[in-house]
Design an enzyme around this catalytic site. Structure first.
Site, PDB file in Angstrom:
ATOM      1  N   GLY A  58       0.825  -1.205   0.000  1.00 30.20           N
ATOM      2  CA  GLY A  58       0.000   0.000   0.000  1.00 30.20           C
ATOM      3  C   GLY A  58       0.857   1.252   0.000  1.00 30.20           C
ATOM      4  N   GLU A 250      -3.414  12.161  29.762  1.00 28.64           N
ATOM      5  CA  GLU A 250      -4.472  13.118  29.471  1.00 28.64           C
ATOM      6  C   GLU A 250      -5.756  12.709  30.172  1.00 28.64           C
ATOM      7  OE1 GLU A 250      -4.533  12.802  25.220  1.00 28.64           O
ATOM      8  OE2 GLU A 250      -6.120  11.297  25.211  1.00 28.64           O
ATOM      9  N   HIS A 293      -8.810  12.784  20.643  1.00 26.75           N
ATOM     10  CA  HIS A 293      -8.544  11.371  20.882  1.00 26.75           C
ATOM     11  C   HIS A 293      -9.828  10.658  21.290  1.00 26.75           C
ATOM     12  CE1 HIS A 293      -4.080  12.387  21.861  1.00 26.75           C
ATOM     13  NE2 HIS A 293      -4.275  12.207  20.576  1.00 26.75           N
TER      14      HIS A 293
END
Length: 716
Positions: A58, A250, A293
């Site tokens: 790819g 986070e 996210h």
């Protein structure tokens, strides 16, 4: 070694409880008593590591493999289904099992689209590839829960990712992922990070300080990570090349809490522990929002970010509020702890300067042209309607708050499986302290014993027969709905009626995985429930261009007057946080995404300027995968084509930073160009606090597009 399996109550789960999260589906020939934690040593990559590529022929895999080969990574070939031959002078085989037998790889880089990634990972597990690195975003969460049920049943394969930049050994010149190679230099600092962009800026800060990196693990920003902080810490603890460690976390989940627990135990059992520093992003997170996210949100019972911060700080971890500070901080720590303090000059023959090396940005996400991930949240009314189809009606505020209890089915991120979360209170300030998590097998569902324990914790085991029976049925129904509908969280409030002894259900709030529909075209009926009219218009516009835009604070709050334009969710979160810590207040969160182009930057300006509160725009770019000169051209384009009426502060660091800064400086436009974050933030806050808008014409209007063009022409 401290176990990395915990309840939310912070006590280690006994081994028999761990097994409840494990699927009996077992592709491995591993011995029965071995577990997934035994694969942590597979993270120790280096010059010896033989790397395979899945999706080898790819476009993205080809470009990435070329760079990695040039860097020094030992690529041994790849897999493309139903194909054989050669590619890049290396063998192409039709299956991972054939590649395992002929090429004997130590690791595989899964460079396939999100739609096919889970099947590719499963194939690698079945072939017992020691290390599997998955980089694609938008893999359906329930596909990954199934993968983790398989991983938890074996001890041969270790997963890094998904939705992660991968893993890189700067000393061993081995990259399995898409990290920006020019930023890395060999050294002795280990890094474990949820955020790619924050990790790149951290790496650059270390390099500028004369330090380098040993092993950098990108655990990724998905809800369930194949390798988390405790796994990474366990690997770096015994790594002879690592003298100090950096964690980048986070909002969302509790893996940072478990990391703090690990650090406490580590210091007790180690005479000379390695110094550890950390940064956390998302202090300004707003409930109901997902900051880029997929895992950047809080589930019921999740610790608040400030609690994570305090837990790490109390464990002796040095906390940093911006990644640019890590270089200076780690120098001090290494000096204080007596580390060998190897600088990058020690490895001068291997060093590559990221200022001077031009390179095309690698696109992190194979599916970046689709809408950004926006998980579907249903309000109380819609959730009640859905629950009614499963045979449960809801009541409206049936009892006082003190009498309500929380019952939810969600994801246990640490145990990598679903769980039932219960709390004896629904008071948001008390839920975590009074909640308990009951993990269960994704494939098998909760056992009767688990349901009994849930009832006991809620003190419903001795409730009236009708209420008790209905609670059991509700739990079973939520578990079924969770899997059938590919939910993220199914949250309800329950109480027992004093009049009828029946179970009363109120205030349901359900959320579902957007990627199941966007990637796999499943759950169309659920996702058709999304009400665009309830979402801010700029947020919807942003999705179409692969941008995450979130308006912050109350729309009437004029003190939130700084527009932010940042590349990367982690860096965008940190930018909002850092401004707040310095006295500024961001009006928005904006992540241009991994495919940031000049056109994307222009569109980002359009979105930001729709907010009348914005008095200044802060462009904060770290060019890891994104080129600094391209961002600068986008800023110029915005000034030329938009009616810009506010000043713009631009900070560009990383790849092609000097060229980007030069373009900004020489544009002749009212732009402030900075290299240092502190100086840039100081200027932004100064402009935001001014009574009038800087750079106005004498008639009081901002510089328009025609004036901008004229200024640019005069410079040429």
């Amino acid at each position: 070694m401290l176990s990395h399996h915990f309840h939310s109550s912070t006590k280690p789960i006994p081994f028999f409880s761990i097994l409840r999260c494990h699927s009996r589906a077992n592709f491995s020939t591993s011995q029965k008593h071995q577990v997934y934690a035994d694969t942590i040593s597979n993270l120790r990559i280096g010059k010896h590591t033989r790397v395979l590529y899945q999706g080898f022929t790819g476009k993205q895999a080809t470009a990435n493999a070329k760079q990695s080969i040039e860097y020094g990574t030992k690529i041994v070939g790849g897999v493309t289904p139903n194909k054989t031959g050669e590619h890049l002078g290396l063998p192409v085989l039709p299956s991972v099992r054939a590649a395992k037998e002929q090429l004997k790889p130590d690791a595989t880089a899964v460079f396939v689209s999100a739609q096919h990634a889970a099947a590719a990972i499963e194939e690698a597990i079945e072939a017992e590839i020691p290390l599997i690195v998955a980089v694609a975003e938008h893999i359906p969460v329930h596909d990954m829960l199934r993968i983790h049920s398989i991983l938890n049943s074996q001890s041969k394969s270790r997963l890094v990712g998904a939705n992660a930049p991968g893993i890189i050994s700067a000393i061993g010149k081995c990259r399995i992922g898409f990290q920006p190679l020019p930023a890395f230099s060999p050294g002795n600092i280990g890094i474990i990070a949820k955020s790619g962009t924050l990790s790149y800026e951290t790496v650059a800060s270390l390099t500028r300080a004369g330090l380098g990196q040993s092993l950098c693990i990108g655990m990724g920003g998905d809800i369930v990570a194949g390798t988390d902080f405790v796994d990474g810490l366990s690997a770096l603890e015994t790594d002879d090349d690592t003298e100090a460690i950096i964690l980048i976390g986070e909002v969302g989940g509790n893996t940072e809490i478990h990391a703090a627990e690990w650090v406490n135990e580590y210091k007790k059992r180690t005479r000379k522990p390695k110094p550890i520093a950390a940064l956390l992003g998302g202090y300004c997170w707003q409930e109901g929002k997902i900051y880029g996210h997929a895992g950047a949100f809080e589930s019921p019972g999740d610790p608040k970010l400030r609690f994570k911060y305090k837990s790490l700080q109390d464990a002796g971890v040095i906390m940093v509020d911006h990644p640019a500070k890590f270089g200076r901080v780690m120098k001090i720590l290494l000096s204080h702890y007596g580390g060998s303090h190897h600088s990058i000059s020690t490895f001068s023959s291997q060093h590559r300067g990221y200022h001077t090396i031009g390179r095309r940005p690698m696109v992190r996400n194979m599916e970046r042209n689709i809408l950004q991930r926006r998980n579907l949240h249903l309000g109380t009314d819609q959730s009640s309607d859905l629950l009614r189809t499963y045979g449960f009606g809801t009541a409206t505020s049936p009892t006082k708050l003190s009498e309500l209890q929380l019952l939810a089915v969600t994801i246990d991120r640490s145990n990598r499986c679903p769980c039932i979360i219960v709390s004896r209170t629904t008071n948001p300030n008390k839920i975590r302290k009074r909640s308990k998590s009951f993990p269960y097998s994704y494939m098998e569902g909760p056992s009767n014993q688990t349901i009994t324990e849930v009832l006991e914790y809620l003190q419903l085991d001795s409730a009236p027969r009708v209420a008790k029976s209905r609670t059991v049925k509700l739990i079973q129904t939520l578990v079924t709905m969770f899997k059938e509908r590919e939910a993220l969280t199914l949250e309800t409030q329950i109480s027992v009626s004093n009049d009828t002894d029946d179970l009363l259900i109120s205030n349901p709030k359900f959320s579902f995985d957007d990627s199941s529909f966007r990637t796999a075209k499943r759950q169309q009926d659920i996702h058709s429930l999304r009400k665009i009219t309830t979402i801010e218009v700029p947020e919807v516009e942003a999705e179409k261009d692969g941008i995450i835009y979130i308006k912050l604070h109350d729309p009437t709050d004029s003190t939130a007057n700084i527009g932010t334009l940042v590349n990367g969710a982690g860096l965008a979160m940190n930018t909002v946080d850092a401004l707040a810590r310095r006295g500024g207040k961001a009006a928005n969160f904006l992540d241009t995404g991994g495919k940031a182009t000049s056109e994307t930057v222009k569109k980002s300006f359009e979105l930001i300027l729709q907010d009348p509160r914005v008095k200044v725009v802060f462009v904060n770019i770290f060019g890891g995968l994104t080129l600094g000169d391209m961002i600068a051209k986008g800023v110029i384009m915005a000034f030329e084509e938009l009616d810009m009426r506010v000043p713009v502060v631009v900070r560009i660091r990383g790849t092609n930073e000097k060229l980007g800064q030069q373009i900004i400086t020489e544009s002749g436009l009212p732009l402030y160009a900075f290299d240092d974050f502190e100086e840039a933030a100081e200027k932004v806050i100064e402009l935001a606090n001014k009574d009038d808008v800087a750079y106005q014409n004498k008639d009081g209007k901002g510089i328009d597009g025609a004036t901008a063009k004229a200024l640019k022409k005069s410079r040429l």
